[in-house]
Structure formats: C-alpha cells, structure tokens
Write a protein that holds these residues in place. Structure first.
Motif, PDB file in Angstrom:
ATOM      1  N   ASP A  90     -30.085 -31.450 -33.171  1.00 28.43           N
ATOM      2  CA  ASP A  90     -29.970 -30.441 -32.813  1.00 28.43           C
ATOM      3  C   ASP A  90     -29.664 -30.238 -31.267  1.00 28.43           C
ATOM      4  N   PHE A  91     -29.735 -31.172 -30.377  1.00 26.49           N
ATOM      5  CA  PHE A  91     -29.815 -31.554 -29.181  1.00 26.49           C
ATOM      6  C   PHE A  91     -30.753 -30.702 -28.405  1.00 26.49           C
ATOM      7  N   LEU A  92     -31.925 -30.109 -28.986  1.00 25.63           N
ATOM      8  CA  LEU A  92     -33.102 -29.460 -28.525  1.00 25.63           C
ATOM      9  C   LEU A  92     -34.372 -30.476 -28.561  1.00 25.63           C
TER      10      LEU A  92
ATOM     11  N   GLY B 122     -38.715 -31.486 -41.713  1.00 22.55           N
ATOM     12  CA  GLY B 122     -37.283 -32.051 -42.073  1.00 22.55           C
ATOM     13  C   GLY B 122     -36.307 -31.542 -41.317  1.00 22.55           C
ATOM     14  N   ALA B 123     -36.494 -30.530 -40.593  1.00 21.61           N
ATOM     15  CA  ALA B 123     -35.114 -29.778 -40.109  1.00 21.61           C
ATOM     16  C   ALA B 123     -34.140 -30.728 -39.499  1.00 21.61           C
ATOM     17  N   ASN B 124     -33.013 -30.515 -40.049  1.00 21.61           N
ATOM     18  CA  ASN B 124     -31.707 -31.372 -39.599  1.00 21.61           C
ATOM     19  C   ASN B 124     -31.579 -32.603 -39.812  1.00 21.61           C
ATOM     20  N   VAL B 125     -32.716 -33.322 -40.496  1.00 19.83           N
ATOM     21  CA  VAL B 125     -32.349 -34.599 -41.301  1.00 19.83           C
ATOM     22  C   VAL B 125     -31.197 -34.361 -42.366  1.00 19.83           C
ATOM     23  N   SER B 126     -30.508 -35.181 -42.582  1.00 18.36           N
ATOM     24  CA  SER B 126     -29.590 -35.304 -43.551  1.00 18.36           C
ATOM     25  C   SER B 126     -29.970 -34.751 -45.031  1.00 18.36           C
ATOM     26  N   GLY B 127     -31.182 -35.200 -45.445  1.00 20.98           N
ATOM     27  CA  GLY B 127     -31.563 -34.789 -46.744  1.00 20.98           C
ATOM     28  C   GLY B 127     -31.996 -33.367 -46.632  1.00 20.98           C
TER      29      GLY B 127
ATOM     30  N   THR C 250     -15.340 -33.315 -27.096  1.00 20.48           N
ATOM     31  CA  THR C 250     -15.013 -33.506 -25.930  1.00 20.48           C
ATOM     32  C   THR C 250     -16.382 -33.180 -24.999  1.00 20.48           C
ATOM     33  N   TYR C 251     -16.749 -33.618 -23.678  1.00 19.31           N
ATOM     34  CA  TYR C 251     -17.914 -33.582 -23.001  1.00 19.31           C
ATOM     35  C   TYR C 251     -18.075 -32.036 -22.818  1.00 19.31           C
ATOM     36  N   SER C 252     -17.123 -31.315 -22.718  1.00 14.63           N
ATOM     37  CA  SER C 252     -17.091 -30.002 -22.185  1.00 14.63           C
ATOM     38  C   SER C 252     -17.282 -28.951 -23.544  1.00 14.63           C
ATOM     39  N   THR C 253     -17.372 -29.634 -24.683  1.00 10.37           N
ATOM     40  CA  THR C 253     -18.007 -28.789 -25.709  1.00 10.37           C
ATOM     41  C   THR C 253     -19.404 -28.568 -25.763  1.00 10.37           C
ATOM     42  N   VAL C 254     -20.014 -29.571 -25.417  1.00 11.39           N
ATOM     43  CA  VAL C 254     -21.536 -29.242 -25.133  1.00 11.39           C
ATOM     44  C   VAL C 254     -22.274 -29.073 -23.998  1.00 11.39           C
TER      45      VAL C 254
ATOM     46  N   TYR D 239     -25.507 -25.942 -17.978  1.00 12.29           N
ATOM     47  CA  TYR D 239     -26.107 -25.425 -19.368  1.00 12.29           C
ATOM     48  C   TYR D 239     -25.675 -26.472 -20.548  1.00 12.29           C
ATOM     49  N   VAL D 240     -26.238 -26.353 -21.459  1.00  8.81           N
ATOM     50  CA  VAL D 240     -25.890 -27.131 -22.754  1.00  8.81           C
ATOM     51  C   VAL D 240     -25.972 -26.569 -23.992  1.00  8.81           C
ATOM     52  N   MET D 241     -25.082 -26.782 -24.817  1.00  5.68           N
ATOM     53  CA  MET D 241     -25.277 -26.004 -26.357  1.00  5.68           C
ATOM     54  C   MET D 241     -26.438 -26.994 -27.022  1.00  5.68           C
ATOM     55  N   ALA D 242     -27.308 -26.247 -27.370  1.00  4.95           N
ATOM     56  CA  ALA D 242     -28.641 -26.634 -27.990  1.00  4.95           C
ATOM     57  C   ALA D 242     -29.130 -25.976 -28.824  1.00  4.95           C
ATOM     58  N   GLY D 243     -29.341 -26.525 -30.219  1.00  7.37           N
ATOM     59  CA  GLY D 243     -29.917 -25.586 -31.032  1.00  7.37           C
ATOM     60  C   GLY D 243     -29.051 -25.803 -32.590  1.00  7.37           C
ATOM     61  N   GLN D 244     -29.134 -24.713 -33.352  1.00  6.44           N
ATOM     62  CA  GLN D 244     -28.390 -24.907 -34.665  1.00  6.44           C
ATOM     63  C   GLN D 244     -27.077 -24.798 -34.674  1.00  6.44           C
ATOM     64  N   TYR D 245     -26.353 -25.718 -34.178  1.00  2.00           N
ATOM     65  CA  TYR D 245     -24.697 -25.852 -34.211  1.00  2.00           C
ATOM     66  C   TYR D 245     -24.398 -26.781 -35.186  1.00  2.00           C
ATOM     67  N   ASP D 246     -23.375 -26.455 -36.050  1.00  2.00           N
ATOM     68  CA  ASP D 246     -23.083 -27.367 -37.036  1.00  2.00           C
ATOM     69  C   ASP D 246     -22.715 -28.700 -36.545  1.00  2.00           C
ATOM     70  N   MET D 247     -22.058 -28.605 -35.329  1.00  2.00           N
ATOM     71  CA  MET D 247     -21.438 -30.077 -34.800  1.00  2.00           C
ATOM     72  C   MET D 247     -22.468 -31.092 -34.692  1.00  2.00           C
ATOM     73  N   TYR D 248     -23.811 -30.687 -34.952  1.00  2.00           N
ATOM     74  CA  TYR D 248     -24.840 -31.448 -34.575  1.00  2.00           C
ATOM     75  C   TYR D 248     -25.350 -32.184 -36.075  1.00  2.00           C
ATOM     76  N   PHE D 249     -25.234 -31.650 -36.886  1.00  2.00           N
ATOM     77  CA  PHE D 249     -25.702 -32.304 -38.214  1.00  2.00           C
ATOM     78  C   PHE D 249     -24.925 -32.208 -39.366  1.00  2.00           C
ATOM     79  N   THR D 250     -23.701 -31.741 -39.270  1.00  2.00           N
ATOM     80  CA  THR D 250     -22.580 -31.991 -40.528  1.00  2.00           C
ATOM     81  C   THR D 250     -21.824 -33.194 -40.532  1.00  2.00           C
TER      82      THR D 250
END
Length: 395
Positions: A252-254, A91-96, A7-11, A29-40
């Motif tokens: 990572d939205f950052l 390569g931080a946060n790219v799938s490989g 949902t919008y309110s998650t971020v 405020y926003v959730m930005a950084g190393q959160y699993d939802m952005y790269f899993t």
C-alpha cells in the motif's frame, strides 16, 4: 505486455491534489494507502539469488523458547500457535487476502505461512494455529483480547505490534511498557506459553523516519528472557531497503507488506525458533552489531567512526560468558552507535520536525485512529494485570 504500468507522477505529487495524500519528509506528496494500483497487479515471480546475504541475520533463540521447542520435538503432540497483531498480522494487502477469495499467487498472511513452515520443520507433530488481528491496533489490543488468548491456551504466542504506535510518534518506552504488561498477563494466565515478539518492519521511509522503527527494534531486546524471544524483522527490512525500492516491497506504499516482504516475518521467526546454543546466541549478537547500520546512510567520516566502534563492540560481545551478558553488552553498545548522526541528520542539523506527522484527519487503513481513548484491562479471577496502575494503559 500485460503488466500494468504507471508513471512517476501517478504516485508522486508536488501538491495534495486529492486532498488526502501523505506529505513526505522532503515536502512533496505521495499516494499511500488503499489504492487498487498497489495490490491488484500481483505477479508470481521466482527470485534467484546471485550473491550472499550481507545484512543482519536473526539469532537462533531456542534457548529462550524451551517449552515450545520441547513440545515440537515430542512426536505425536499437538502444538498450538497463535498470532496477535494489527492489520499486518491479518494479512492486509497480501495476495491471498485481496477481495473475498484472494488473487494469484494467493500468498498466505504471515501468521498462517509461519504455522505451515513450523509444520514442515516438525512433521511429527500437529500444528494448530489461530490469528487475532485488527487494523489500526496497538499493543494494548493484546491485553484487550487476553481472555481469548487464555481460552485458546497457546503453546507459542507470536505478538506483532508497533507499526501504528511508531507512525503516531509514540515513544519506544510507551511501546515497551505496554508489551511488558501484555507479557505479564500471558505469563500469569498461560505460564507454559512461550512468546515471540515480531519487531515491526519499516513504514514508508519517505513519510516516517526510519530511526523511529530502529528505536523500537532496539528497545525490544530489553524484554528478552526465558520464555520471551525477539524476532528482529526490522533489521531484515532495513537491509532490503538499501537494495530495493520501498515501493517494490509494499502492498500500500504506507505500511503494509506485499507478498515479498510478508515473508520477512516468516523467515525471521523461523530463524528465531531454531534450537541454537547459548554460544550461537552470543556469536549471533556479535555478528549482528557489525550490520547495525549501512554505509549508504552515513557521511564517510561518520561511517568510519561507526565501523570502528562496531568492530570493538563485536569483540566485546563475543567475549561474553552468558547470553544475558552478551545481550546487556549489545544494548549498551547500540546506544553508542545510534548516537552517530546519519547523513540526513547532518543535513538537517536538527531532529526531524515531529509536527509534520501529527495526524488530525482519518488516514487510510492501519493508522492509529481505531482505538483512541480505549482503556485496556483484563481480569481473569483477578490474575494478571492486578498490579497495574488503574488507567495506565491507553492508546
């Protein structure tokens, strides 16, 4: 569907509910950084273009990269490519790069992807590549690792920094000064090595003013000369940001690119590495200034003024007799264009309050805390950097 949704309110939050969220320029405020939802949740999607690209196109700059171009065209040669940069180069946060083995579709970091693209373009040579990267690094890291660069003896060095400096509010002059010293060190110790400097892509524009990154990209053109070419990834990302949500282009939205925007570096570098003529370079700059900024960011009167000045600037650049003359004119004209206020600047009627971006606590990966108060020096038989003022380089 198996696609995970949020949902919008998650971020996006009205307050710092977790105690470590990032405050935006608009005050929420926003959730930005190393959160699993952005790269899993990476998925393998093929995009089919339905219209022509209308943004800036990097110039072909083989005229400045003659050493490596000659070697790439020499059948049977081995060409050594090295990338050095921050966590984006790593390569931080790219799938490989997710976890120990990566996740599908296993996209390479852009340094490796670029080396593979060069190999595909020049199948008759052998491309070797190596990457030196550190999360949180600034351009001083290129000087700190100069001994490793010299030992590898690259034919092409791709330098990617600026994200951490820019997010810390460092001036473009500081960034350029440090890069200048790194280039001088490479020139003195690996004189046949050509250099491509990859301009930084945008960090989250809700948190960091886009103009900061534009200033870095503009300033980089002062470094361009024989043996040094600028790959303007910033302008590519700038145009994409007018067509896509930043959230859809980030790992990572950052500040880290996902698989999609990771390719911005590759495509920009590969265009920069093309064997264009001096006339091609002049024409490229003349066209580029027509896409210096985009209508979505301006009030109508200011946009009309900008487009009029850009058209006159384009004609002036196109009339240049040399690449050097065109580049000088380009840099002169963009100062005029950059002075035209955006809609956001008109609303604020003042400069962005930098106090919002002073970091007093440790933030997620790739912020500037990693190398604070480190003096970067390099001495190899007293070559390179010998003329620098003592203690001139710090992060």
């Amino acid at each position: 569907s198996a696609i995970r949704s949020y949902t919008y309110s998650t971020v996006y939050k009205d307050s710092d509910t977790l105690g470590n969220l990032w405050e935006t320029l608009r005050g929420d405020y926003v959730m930005a950084g190393q959160y699993d939802m952005y790269f899993t949740g990476y998925m393998n999607i093929t995009y089919t273009a339905k219209s022509e690209w209308e943004g800036a196109i990097p110039e072909a700059k083989g005229i400045y990269l003659q050493n490596v171009i000659e070697k790439l065209n020499n059948d049977g040669d081995t060409v050594k490519v090295m990338g050095i940069g921050d966590s984006i180069a790593g390569g931080a946060n790219v799938s490989g790069d997710i976890g120990d083995t990566g996740v599908a579709p296993y996209a390479d970091p852009w340094c490796d992807m670029t080396a593979k693209a060069i190999q595909e373009r020049y199948p008759n040579v052998t491309i070797e590549n190596e990457t030196i990267a550190l999360g949180g690094a600034t351009a001083t890291y290129a000087i700190e690792r100069m001994a490793d660069i010299v030992a590898y003896d690259p034919d092409l060095l791709i330098i990617e920094f600026g994200t951490n400096e820019c997010m810390a509010g460092e001036t473009a002059d500081y960034y350029i000064d440090t890069l200048t010293q790194a280039i001088e060190a490479v020139n003195a110790n690996v004189p046949d090595c050509d250099i491509i400097i990859a301009a930084p892509i945008l960090s989250n524009p809700l948190i960091f003013p886009e103009d900061w990154f534009f200033a870095y990209a503009d300033a980089l053109y002062s470094l361009e000369r024989q043996g040094v070419a600028i790959s303007d990834s910033t302008s590519i990302h700038q145009y994409l940001d007018t067509r896509k949500n930043y959230l859809d282009m980030t790992g990572d939205f950052l500040c880290h690119p996902n698989d999609f925007s990771n390719r911005i570096f590759v495509q920009s570098i590969m265009k920069t590495l093309e064997e264009g003529s001096e006339a091609d370079y002049i024409a490229g700059l003349a066209d580029r200034i027509l896409n210096y900024r985009y209508e979505v960011d301006f009030d109508s009167a200011d946009w009309e003024n900008l487009t009029s000045l850009a058209a006159a600037a384009s004609a002036d650049i196109a009339a240049s007799n040399t690449a050097e003359e065109a580049r000088a004119k380009y840099m002169e004209h963009i100062e005029t264009l950059d002075a035209i206020p955006t809609s956001a600047e008109n609303i604020a009627n003042s400069s962005i309050d930098i106090s919002k971006l002073i970091f007093s606590t440790v933030k997620p990966l790739d912020t500037v805390s990693a190398i604070n108060n480190v003096n970067a020096t390099f001495n190899e038989d007293e070559k390179a950097l010998s003329a620098l003022r003592e203690g001139a380089i710090s992060a």
